[in-house]
Design an enzyme around this catalytic site. Sequence first.
Site, short mmCIF file in Angstrom:
data_model
loop_
_atom_site.label_atom_id
_atom_site.label_comp_id
_atom_site.label_asym_id
_atom_site.label_seq_id
_atom_site.Cartn_x
_atom_site.Cartn_y
_atom_site.Cartn_z
CB SER A 308 -35.48 21.66 -9.00
OG SER A 308 -35.70 21.62 -10.39
CE LYS A 333 -40.10 20.27 -9.93
NZ LYS A 333 -39.35 20.09 -11.19
#
Length: 406
Positions: A308, A333
Amino acid sequence: MLVTSTTIALSETPSLALSEENRLFLEAWRTIDRAYVDKTFNGQSWFRYRENALRNEPMNTREETYLAIRKMLATLDDPFTRFLEPEKFNSLRSGTQGALTGVGLSIGYPTASDGSSAGLVVISSMPGGPANRAGILSGDVILAIDDTSTESMGIYDAAERLQGPEGSPVELTVRSGAEIRHLALTREKVSLNPVKSRLCVVPGPGKSSPRIGYIKLTSFNQNASGAVREAIDTLRSNSVNAFVLDLRDNSGGLFPEGIEIAKIWLDKGVIVYICDSRGVRDIYDTDGTDALAASEPLAVLVNKGTASASEILAGALKDNKRAVLFGEPTYGKGKIQSVFQLSDGSGLAVTVARYETPAHTDIDKVGVIPDHPLPKTFPKDEDGFCGCLQDSASTCNMNGGQLFAR
C-alpha cells in the site's frame, strides 16, 4: 448537490416519505456515488439500485439500515469497500493515530503466488507484538481464528476478531509452509511508534569509516512523516554518509503520510499518479520545497510484507532513481481507500482510485520489483543490521559492494 439528489428521489417516488433511516441509507449511497473509483458500479445502474432499495429493503431500525447498506456495498464486489459501525469506525481511526489493542498482525487476501486460496495471508507481523513473538511471519496463512475458519472470512471481519480487550485471549490456527500450528495469544496494546533508527559505523581504514543511518519505518500513521524527519535530523547530527530505509513488513496506512515521506527524500519529480476508469485524474509531485535528505546515497529494503503506502514510497524512490531497492517483490496493493464518516458516527471505507508509479507501472497484484535480491538470512532489525555491517564474514559484507557502492 445533496439537496438536489434528495429532491430527485422524492419526485421519482412521490408516495415515498423518507424516514431518518432512509436518509442515512441515502447518505451512504451518495458517498459511493460521489467517491467510488468504478463509475459503472460493477456494471449496474446505481440510481436504479437506490430506488429499488428504498422501495424494497426494510429500514425500520438502525440494524436493518446497516444491513441494507452492507447489501448495497456487496453489489460492488470490492472487498476493500466496506461499512463500519460506529465502534469499528472509531477503532479504525485509533489505529491510524498511534495505538491498537490486538496481536500485531496485518492480513490480506491470498494471491496466486501464495499457492492457495484457503485462509488469509499475513502481510506483516509487528516486531515485538504477540504474533511476532509466537513466530508468525509474513507469508504465513491464518486458517482459523478462535476455531472459526477464515476460508470465506473477509479481512476486516478477521481484523475485528483479532482485536479485543487488552489481556483477552485469542486462538489462531496458522500454516507456515507445510506446518500447521495452533497458537494461543494474548491481546496487548500494540504501540504504533512508526520509526526506529540507528547509526551504524562500518569498520574502515583511518577516518574513512562509512557511517550509515538506518531507519526502519513500520507503519504510516499520522506520526510517521514527523518521526522520519526527526530520525534524519538525529542521524545527520552524527555525520552519516548514507541512509538505509527499511520498509520490510510495512503494510501501509495513511496515503498522505506516504506522500509526505516521499517529499523528504526527493528534490523533484512525480511521486504517484492517481487513476480511475478514465485514466490519470491527479498527480502528486514535489518541487523539493519539503526535501530534507535528497542528496545522500539511499538504499531501500522491501519484501512481500511491503504494501500500500509503502509501495507508493518505494515506487517513487525507485522510478525517480533516488534509491536502489533491495529485497523481493512487494505485496501488490495498488488501490487507494478513503474513509468517510456518516452522520450517525458510522462510516464507509471506499476504494476511490488506483495508482501508478512515476513510470506508469500499475503494481496491483504484481508489486514493486526491487533492483537486487537480499539473502534470506539478512537481518530484520536495527541491532541485527548494524551487527551485520560490522561482521566482515556476514551477508551484509557479501552484498556491501551493491548496497553502499555510492
